[in-house]
Design a protein around this motif. Structure first.
Motif, PDB file in Angstrom:
ATOM      1  N   LEU A  56      45.754-106.475 -58.910  1.00  0.00           N
ATOM      2  CA  LEU A  56      45.747-106.639 -57.296  1.00  0.00           C
ATOM      3  C   LEU A  56      47.448-107.749 -58.527  1.00  0.00           C
ATOM      4  O   LEU A  56      48.092-108.666 -57.856  1.00  0.00           O
ATOM      5  N   ASN A  57      47.542-107.894 -59.815  1.00  0.00           N
ATOM      6  CA  ASN A  57      48.097-108.568 -60.359  1.00  0.00           C
ATOM      7  C   ASN A  57      49.717-107.714 -61.137  1.00  0.00           C
ATOM      8  O   ASN A  57      50.733-108.268 -61.880  1.00  0.00           O
ATOM      9  N   TYR A  58      49.702-107.465 -60.206  1.00  0.00           N
ATOM     10  CA  TYR A  58      50.592-106.213 -60.115  1.00  0.00           C
ATOM     11  C   TYR A  58      51.813-106.419 -60.617  1.00  0.00           C
ATOM     12  O   TYR A  58      53.179-106.439 -61.279  1.00  0.00           O
ATOM     13  N   GLN A  59      52.387-107.327 -59.936  1.00  0.00           N
ATOM     14  CA  GLN A  59      54.143-108.437 -60.375  1.00  0.00           C
ATOM     15  C   GLN A  59      53.532-108.971 -61.410  1.00  0.00           C
ATOM     16  O   GLN A  59      55.062-108.685 -61.598  1.00  0.00           O
ATOM     17  N   LYS A  60      52.909-109.044 -61.825  1.00  0.00           N
ATOM     18  CA  LYS A  60      53.005-110.062 -63.409  1.00  0.00           C
ATOM     19  C   LYS A  60      52.742-109.160 -64.231  1.00  0.00           C
ATOM     20  O   LYS A  60      53.218-110.051 -65.528  1.00  0.00           O
ATOM     21  N   ARG A  61      52.518-107.708 -64.197  1.00  0.00           N
ATOM     22  CA  ARG A  61      51.918-107.120 -65.351  1.00  0.00           C
ATOM     23  C   ARG A  61      53.565-106.810 -65.799  1.00  0.00           C
ATOM     24  O   ARG A  61      54.646-106.402 -65.724  1.00  0.00           O
ATOM     25  N   LYS A  62      52.842-106.260 -66.990  1.00  0.00           N
ATOM     26  CA  LYS A  62      54.888-105.355 -67.519  1.00  0.00           C
ATOM     27  C   LYS A  62      54.737-103.582 -68.283  1.00  0.00           C
ATOM     28  O   LYS A  62      54.929-103.338 -69.149  1.00  0.00           O
ATOM     29  N   GLU A  63      54.159-102.697 -67.194  1.00  0.00           N
ATOM     30  CA  GLU A  63      54.010-101.943 -67.802  1.00  0.00           C
ATOM     31  C   GLU A  63      55.667-101.313 -66.615  1.00  0.00           C
ATOM     32  O   GLU A  63      56.067-102.244 -65.945  1.00  0.00           O
ATOM     33  N   THR A  64      55.777-100.106 -68.213  1.00  0.00           N
ATOM     34  CA  THR A  64      57.250 -99.599 -67.061  1.00  0.00           C
ATOM     35  C   THR A  64      57.245 -99.060 -65.761  1.00  0.00           C
ATOM     36  O   THR A  64      58.413 -98.608 -64.726  1.00  0.00           O
ATOM     37  N   ASP A  65      56.274 -98.282 -65.493  1.00  0.00           N
ATOM     38  CA  ASP A  65      56.307 -98.680 -63.981  1.00  0.00           C
ATOM     39  C   ASP A  65      54.659 -97.755 -63.997  1.00  0.00           C
ATOM     40  O   ASP A  65      54.253 -97.409 -64.634  1.00  0.00           O
ATOM     41  N   ARG A  66      54.608 -98.144 -62.554  1.00  0.00           N
ATOM     42  CA  ARG A  66      53.755 -98.386 -61.786  1.00  0.00           C
ATOM     43  C   ARG A  66      53.246 -98.142 -60.066  1.00  0.00           C
ATOM     44  O   ARG A  66      54.941 -97.716 -59.738  1.00  0.00           O
ATOM     45  N   ASN A  67      52.739 -97.554 -59.491  1.00  0.00           N
ATOM     46  CA  ASN A  67      52.675 -96.638 -58.454  1.00  0.00           C
ATOM     47  C   ASN A  67      51.858 -97.747 -57.370  1.00  0.00           C
ATOM     48  O   ASN A  67      50.969 -97.398 -58.271  1.00  0.00           O
ATOM     49  N   LEU A  68      51.975 -97.311 -56.103  1.00  0.00           N
ATOM     50  CA  LEU A  68      50.861 -98.496 -55.722  1.00  0.00           C
ATOM     51  C   LEU A  68      50.605 -97.853 -54.230  1.00  0.00           C
ATOM     52  O   LEU A  68      51.990 -96.886 -53.796  1.00  0.00           O
ATOM     53  N   LEU A  69      49.042 -97.564 -53.191  1.00  0.00           N
ATOM     54  CA  LEU A  69      49.901 -97.088 -52.238  1.00  0.00           C
ATOM     55  C   LEU A  69      49.599 -97.924 -51.382  1.00  0.00           C
ATOM     56  O   LEU A  69      48.625 -98.967 -51.581  1.00  0.00           O
ATOM     57  N   VAL A  70      49.915 -97.578 -49.857  1.00  0.00           N
ATOM     58  CA  VAL A  70      50.664 -98.109 -49.161  1.00  0.00           C
ATOM     59  C   VAL A  70      49.184 -99.421 -48.904  1.00  0.00           C
ATOM     60  O   VAL A  70      48.905-100.266 -48.581  1.00  0.00           O
ATOM     61  N   SER A  71      48.571 -98.175 -48.302  1.00  0.00           N
ATOM     62  CA  SER A  71      47.170 -99.052 -47.061  1.00  0.00           C
ATOM     63  C   SER A  71      46.284 -98.482 -47.523  1.00  0.00           C
ATOM     64  O   SER A  71      45.705 -96.806 -47.270  1.00  0.00           O
ATOM     65  N   PRO A  72      45.480 -98.078 -48.717  1.00  0.00           N
ATOM     66  CA  PRO A  72      44.402 -97.586 -49.807  1.00  0.00           C
ATOM     67  C   PRO A  72      43.454 -97.451 -48.565  1.00  0.00           C
ATOM     68  O   PRO A  72      42.832 -98.810 -47.812  1.00  0.00           O
ATOM     69  N   GLN A  73      42.575 -96.227 -48.022  1.00  0.00           N
ATOM     70  CA  GLN A  73      41.211 -96.579 -47.628  1.00  0.00           C
ATOM     71  C   GLN A  73      39.935 -95.236 -48.243  1.00  0.00           C
ATOM     72  O   GLN A  73      40.591 -95.141 -49.569  1.00  0.00           O
ATOM     73  N   LYS A  74      38.874 -96.222 -47.548  1.00  0.00           N
ATOM     74  CA  LYS A  74      37.645 -95.542 -48.401  1.00  0.00           C
ATOM     75  C   LYS A  74      37.354 -93.423 -48.173  1.00  0.00           C
ATOM     76  O   LYS A  74      37.462 -94.194 -46.735  1.00  0.00           O
ATOM     77  N   PRO A  75      36.947 -93.575 -49.081  1.00  0.00           N
ATOM     78  CA  PRO A  75      36.661 -91.993 -48.018  1.00  0.00           C
ATOM     79  C   PRO A  75      35.741 -92.146 -47.965  1.00  0.00           C
ATOM     80  O   PRO A  75      34.511 -93.253 -47.797  1.00  0.00           O
ATOM     81  N   LEU A  76      35.461 -91.378 -46.578  1.00  0.00           N
ATOM     82  CA  LEU A  76      34.781 -91.009 -45.404  1.00  0.00           C
ATOM     83  C   LEU A  76      33.096 -90.411 -46.169  1.00  0.00           C
ATOM     84  O   LEU A  76      32.124 -90.551 -45.851  1.00  0.00           O
ATOM     85  N   VAL A  77      33.008 -89.992 -47.271  1.00  0.00           N
ATOM     86  CA  VAL A  77      32.350 -89.021 -47.671  1.00  0.00           C
ATOM     87  C   VAL A  77      32.605 -89.512 -49.023  1.00  0.00           C
ATOM     88  O   VAL A  77      33.510 -89.476 -49.755  1.00  0.00           O
ATOM     89  N   GLU A  78      31.253 -89.986 -49.562  1.00  0.00           N
ATOM     90  CA  GLU A  78      30.967 -91.051 -50.580  1.00  0.00           C
ATOM     91  C   GLU A  78      29.965 -90.525 -51.210  1.00  0.00           C
ATOM     92  O   GLU A  78      28.618 -89.852 -51.440  1.00  0.00           O
ATOM     93  N   THR A  79      29.958 -90.915 -52.870  1.00  0.00           N
ATOM     94  CA  THR A  79      28.493 -90.161 -53.475  1.00  0.00           C
ATOM     95  C   THR A  79      28.261 -91.493 -53.977  1.00  0.00           C
ATOM     96  O   THR A  79      29.512 -93.326 -54.292  1.00  0.00           O
ATOM     97  N   PHE A  80      27.430 -91.579 -54.317  1.00  0.00           N
ATOM     98  CA  PHE A  80      26.363 -93.116 -54.811  1.00  0.00           C
ATOM     99  C   PHE A  80      27.390 -94.094 -56.398  1.00  0.00           C
ATOM    100  O   PHE A  80      27.481 -95.022 -55.957  1.00  0.00           O
ATOM    101  N   ILE A  81      27.653 -93.129 -57.231  1.00  0.00           N
ATOM    102  CA  ILE A  81      28.299 -94.057 -58.716  1.00  0.00           C
ATOM    103  C   ILE A  81      29.923 -94.317 -57.602  1.00  0.00           C
ATOM    104  O   ILE A  81      30.187 -95.007 -58.130  1.00  0.00           O
ATOM    105  N   TYR A  82      30.601 -93.747 -56.722  1.00  0.00           N
ATOM    106  CA  TYR A  82      32.053 -94.224 -55.776  1.00  0.00           C
ATOM    107  C   TYR A  82      31.273 -95.946 -56.013  1.00  0.00           C
ATOM    108  O   TYR A  82      32.356 -96.440 -56.486  1.00  0.00           O
ATOM    109  N   GLU A  83      30.758 -95.756 -55.258  1.00  0.00           N
ATOM    110  CA  GLU A  83      30.216 -97.380 -55.057  1.00  0.00           C
ATOM    111  C   GLU A  83      29.961 -97.670 -56.642  1.00  0.00           C
ATOM    112  O   GLU A  83      30.344 -99.260 -56.088  1.00  0.00           O
ATOM    113  N   LEU A  84      29.630 -97.635 -57.208  1.00  0.00           N
ATOM    114  CA  LEU A  84      28.645 -98.531 -58.065  1.00  0.00           C
ATOM    115  C   LEU A  84      29.276 -98.475 -59.079  1.00  0.00           C
ATOM    116  O   LEU A  84      29.496 -99.762 -59.856  1.00  0.00           O
ATOM    117  N   LEU A  85      30.797 -97.990 -59.789  1.00  0.00           N
ATOM    118  CA  LEU A  85      31.855 -98.703 -59.549  1.00  0.00           C
ATOM    119  C   LEU A  85      32.368 -99.470 -59.140  1.00  0.00           C
ATOM    120  O   LEU A  85      33.650-100.504 -59.865  1.00  0.00           O
TER     121      LEU A  85
END
Lengths: 601, 381
Positions: free
Chosen positions: A164-193
């Motif tokens: 969330l602090n991408y405005q202040k970080r110093k990576e040379t290039d970065r990508n952000l998805l505009v409206s990410p969604q949670k997958p409808l089909v997911e595994t236990f580990i997905y939430e665990l992470l």
């Protein structure tokens, strides 16, 4: 007699190694020996290794005694009630950490039902055999392992909300998805992470069919209208930085609005977006050639001082400007002091990236592809209910790769979208295919997952039913805008006058030796000559002595300084060859030429 | 000589047309075919022949290189061996390089020896023949070795019955011994005695023993192993190691079908035409063993290029590239400095007529569309 090694150092021997190791393990379970120690018995050599060194990889397993798991019903209830934590389980000896060596002595059951008296441990969950990344692939037990590897590889390349602090970080290039969604089909580990808190993908309505031929060979067709509504929209951020470098002798660069009298001053309009401090406006839309940070460098060498003693500004422009094919909006500007103690300006540029032809997308099953075409909603096939797919995926990608999980996810995604509940896609114990089909049927859909669809151009019903569902699609950070390269003419190398190399320099694409051979074997001599004519030059050859003439003679056409002849022939040849001749001369070899008209022999 | 009227007429009219085609045509057609039909067939054959010809200034060398090169990239990817089976000893890309570079010391030299046909052969009989080819050292017959330090004598005992079975005589071993110990060797009953010098140390005597033990007393020198395979009715002995010359003395093998995979050995023994045929055969075999295929015409070109001077030359900077006429062509291959400096010393003349130089100088290449010329005559004033 068994030799005992502690942290790879011999410390003594024991008469009965098996008994010793068993006792050691029992005492460790009771807590009489520190739990960081692992013990391994090599029965062939009769060596015992006890290891407590840092840096080993260890993994937790449930301890088993006489074929009964120590993680009993009572323990489970306590854990659910919150009375016992994971750490408590470890302390109580219910869960044990094994390292790679001790694992060799262990006999681990995959499932509680498989337990026999000879088992020593039990997997906490079958999911543990996957890594974290692979564990997020839904229905992974339906797949070939090689596909899973590729699947998790593409997940790592997905564009999402990485911080969330991408405005202040110093990576040379970065990508952000505009409206990410949670997958409808997911595994236990997905939430665990906690991956569902910052997802990297969107749920797309996908039709699996061939359409107009634009999705052959792993191509993907996207719905242009969906894109305009914000489908898979992302931002590409790039950081530009410039600093006031110090030079020996007390001189220093200066970040400022450059004056017109400096050397190398660009056009005035290139500096138009700079504020008085020489840094670009925040929120300004800029493009190729525009200056981000105005900077002035002092003269580097004494020799550069010219101007006949007059007072002139000897400073050189060293402004930071946008290169070819770069554009964006100034998103953040920060002025800091860098490690050398110099003033440094960082400008973060945001570029708006809608999916376009050539961008790369992937599902989570190693099915990656490039957008082949985008069609308006009115040109996409539609179903009875008026559902228009966001993406059309080619069915030819499935049978050869055996990604059954991909097909399953489409089905499960459809069920999830209809029921409004997430589908559990854990490997081995997720929702079964029969359950999903039964649910689909209860919603009034064909349990096979297929639907009747209509051709957009004729409005007629398509002959076959199309497999439609919802699939979680990832936008990968390989975008054409960062890779596209083409040129007609452009910059050349100073020495050889051949075209420059590389995308950033506006260079050409190399036609190498093997490509040259291909042209020759086609007999395309004319094309070959034209393609290699980038460094074509004219040179004059003295017809008497045969030496290549000086540039001086080329200009004034006077006498040959070697033989005093005044007849010359003009020849056309590659500049690189002329350079080669000159280099031979510098070596002490002086090639001479005889000229002949090859068209009038 | 063609007897058919129409074919003979055609032959007279077109002397450049290959005679063997017309002869074959006559043989196939027979005498009963009508004249009109003969001319019809001839027309088709001539058309087909013309279509098979290469157009002038087609870059066949480059096409051949690409055809072989593409296959060889596939070979690197599946370099599996057929371990142990002597029959399939071709080994993919390394072997192909060996043939094309005309290497002298092969990693797997083999001979194929067919049995002379009139013999009544059985597996046992062929096995005995094979043993006659395989080199056998003295150590394999010896039953006991003694070193007498006082007498300075190395005494090697033999089982004479065993020797007889191999048609061997102990006396014949002496002249086979190494030059250094030949004179001091003698036979005493069932033992071979080798005498050392009066001052010989134990070390010297052990050296003498080793020399004597390694004497090749039976079979052909250089053939370290043999194996027998059956090709239809024929027995074939495959050998590890090559000696075409010594094989000629054996009466049980078919001398007309002796074959080995060493191109140089074939060239030395049979001549360059056989070497050319060997190159073709070996390349085709390697390619075939990898499950690939190259049109034979490409291989013919390679074999011709390697042998047309009368000796076998590899495709290396010492082989055919070394004999290219143009300095720049040679320099653009390997070791440019060597060729440029040498060329300048002897004042070489380089006519720009090959592809490499014309690409270097960016002139029109003498290939394909670079050949046709259009000349416009200026109007007279």
């Amino acid at each position: 007699m068994g030799d005992v090694f502690l942290n790879d150092v011999f410390i003594g021997s024991v008469p009965n190694s098996k008994k010793f190791v068993d006792n050691f393990r029992k005492m460790r379970l009771k807590g009489e020996i520190e739990k960081v120690y692992n013990i391994y018995l090599n029965e062939q050599l009769d060596f015992i290794y006890i290891d407590g060194t840092p840096g080993r990889i260890r993994r937790p397993l449930i301890a088993v005694e006489k074929g009964v798991s120590k993680f009993t019903q009572q323990v489970q209830e306590k854990v659910v009630a919150g009375e016992l934590s994971f750490e408590d389980l470890v302390q109580k000896g219910i869960i044990e950490y094994l390292d790679a060596m001790e694992e060799e002595n262990a006999y681990v059951a995959f499932d509680e039902f498989d337990l026999t008296p000879s088992h020593t441990h039990l997997e906490i969950t079958p999911l543990a055999m996957y890594g974290f990344n692979t564990g997020t692939v839904p229905f992974s037990n339906y797949d070939e392992p090689a596909r899973l590897m590729r699947g998790q590889k593409t997940i790592k390349q997905a564009v999402g909300m990485y911080a969330l602090n991408y405005q202040k970080r110093k990576e040379t290039d970065r990508n952000l998805l505009v409206s990410p969604q949670k997958p409808l089909v997911e595994t236990f580990i997905y939430e665990l992470l906690g991956f569902d808190k910052h997802p990297a993908g969107q749920n797309l309505v996908v039709g699996i069919m061939s359409f107009e031929g634009y999705n052959m060979e792993d191509g993907l067709i996207l719905n242009q209208s969906s894109i305009e509504r914000g489908l898979q929209r992302s931002f590409y951020y790039k950081l530009y930085s410039s600093s006031e470098t110090k030079y020996p002798g007390g001189l220093q660069d200066k970040i400022m609005y450059p004056g017109k009298d400096i050397k190398g001053y660009r056009a005035e309009e290139d500096y138009r977006y700079l504020e008085d401090d020489g840094i670009v406006y925040l929120g300004q839309k800029i493009a190729t050639g525009d200056v981000l940070v105005g900077k002035v460098s002092p003269p580097r060498f004494i020799e550069e001082i010219e101007g006949f003693g007059q007072m002139i500004n000897l400073n050189v422009d060293a402004s930071l400007a946008l290169k070819e094919d770069e554009k964006g909006v100034v998103s953040a500007v920060s002025v800091i002091e860098n490690v050398d103690g110099d003033k440094e300006v960082n400008v973060l540029l945001r570029d708006h990236r809608n999916p376009i032809v050539g961008d790369k997308f992937a599902s989570r099953h190693g099915q990656k592809g490039v957008v082949g075409a985008t069609f308006k909603q009115s040109d996409m096939p539609f179903s009875e209910n008026g559902i228009v797919p966001d993406a059309i995926f080619s069915p030819h990608s499935i049978p050869g790769r055996k990604t059954v999980s991909h097909v399953m996810e489409v089905l499960a995604g459809k069920v999830a979208a209809l029921s409004g509940e997430f589908v559990d896609a854990n490997p081995f114990d997720g929702q079964s295919e029969e359950e999903l089909r039964a649910q689909l049927k209860s919603f009034g859909f064909n349990p096979s997952g297929t639907e009747v669809m209509f051709d957009p151009s004729t409005g007629k019903r398509m002959e076959v039913e199309i497999y439609v569902g919802s699939l979680y699609y990832l936008r990968l950070n390989h975008q054409v805008d960062n890779k596209i390269q083409a040129r007609g003419t452009g910059p050349v190398q100073l020495l050889t006058r051949q075209p420059a190399e590389g995308r950033v320099r506006g260079g050409g694409l190399k036609l190498g030796e093997m490509e040259k051979d291909a042209l020759i074997s086609h007999g395309a001599a004319m094309l070959l000559k034209e393609r290699f004519s980038a460094d074509q030059t004219k040179a004059m050859v003295c017809t008497n002595c045969g030496y290549l003439a000086d540039p001086y003679i080329q200009r004034y056409k006077s006498k040959c300084p070697i033989c005093s002849s005044s007849s010359f022939e003009t020849v056309e040849l590659a500049y690189a060859f002329k350079l080669f001749i000159n280099e031979l001369r510098s070596m002490g070899i002086n090639p001479s030429f005889e000229t002949k008209d090859r068209f009038f022999e | 000589m063609v007897n058919n009227k129409i074919l003979a007429a055609y032959e007279k009219e077109h002397p450049e047309f290959p005679k063997y085609i017309l002869e074959e045509l006559e043989r196939e057609l027979g005498a009963k075919v009508k004249d009109s039909e003969v001319s019809l067939v001839l027309e088709k054959v001539v058309e087909e022949y013309g279509r098979s010809l290469i157009s002038p200034y087609e870059a066949i060398g480059v096409i051949t290189a690409q055809s072989v090169g593409e296959r060889s990239t596939q070979m690197t990817l599946n370099t599996f061996h057929f371990a142990g089976v002597a029959e399939q000893s071709v080994e993919g890309l390394p072997r192909l390089i060996e043939i094309l570079d005309a290497k002298k010391n092969l990693s797997n030299p083999t001979m194929r020896l067919y049995m002379a046909s009139e013999k009544n052969l059985s597996d046992e009989k062929v096995k005995i023949f094979a043993n006659k080819i395989k080199e056998t050292k003295l150590v394999e017959f010896a039953t006991n070795v003694e070193i007498d330090m006082e007498e300075k004598i190395v005494k090697i005992d033999f089982d004479l019955k065993n020797l007889k079975r191999y048609d061997l005589d102990l006396e014949s071993f002496v002249p086979l011994l190494d030059k250094k110990i030949r004179k001091s060797g003698s036979v005493d009953g069932k033992s071979l005695l080798v005498k050392g010098t009066a001052t010989a140390s134990m070390k010297d005597l052990i050296g003498i023993k080793e020399l004597a033990m390694n004497t090749i007393v039976y079979g052909i020198k250089g053939v370290s192993d043999v194996s027998i395979i059956k090709e239809g009715e024929d027995y074939v002995i495959l050998t590890q190691g090559i000696s075409l010359k010594n094989v000629q003395n054996l009466d049980f093998i078919d001398k007309e079908r002796v074959y080995c995979n060493d191109v140089h050995e074939m060239a030395d023994f049979y001549g360059v035409e056989v070497a050319r045929q060997t190159i073709i055969r070996e390349i085709m075999e390697v390619v075939k063993s990898q499950g690939l295929s190259i049109n034979e015409r490409h291989v013919l070109l390679i074999a011709d290029a390697m042998t047309y001077t009368g000796s076998v030359r590899g495709m290396t900077r010492y082989g055919i590239v070394a004999e290219k006429l143009n300095v720049l062509t040679r320099a653009s291959f390997e070791t440019p400095l060597k060729h440029l400096s040498k060329g300048s010393v002897i004042n070489e003349h380089n006519i720009l007529n090959s592809i490499t130089e014309n690409v270097m100088t960016n002139q029109m290449v003498y290939v394909g569309t670079g050949i046709p010329k259009v000349a416009v005559k200026a109007r007279d004033k």
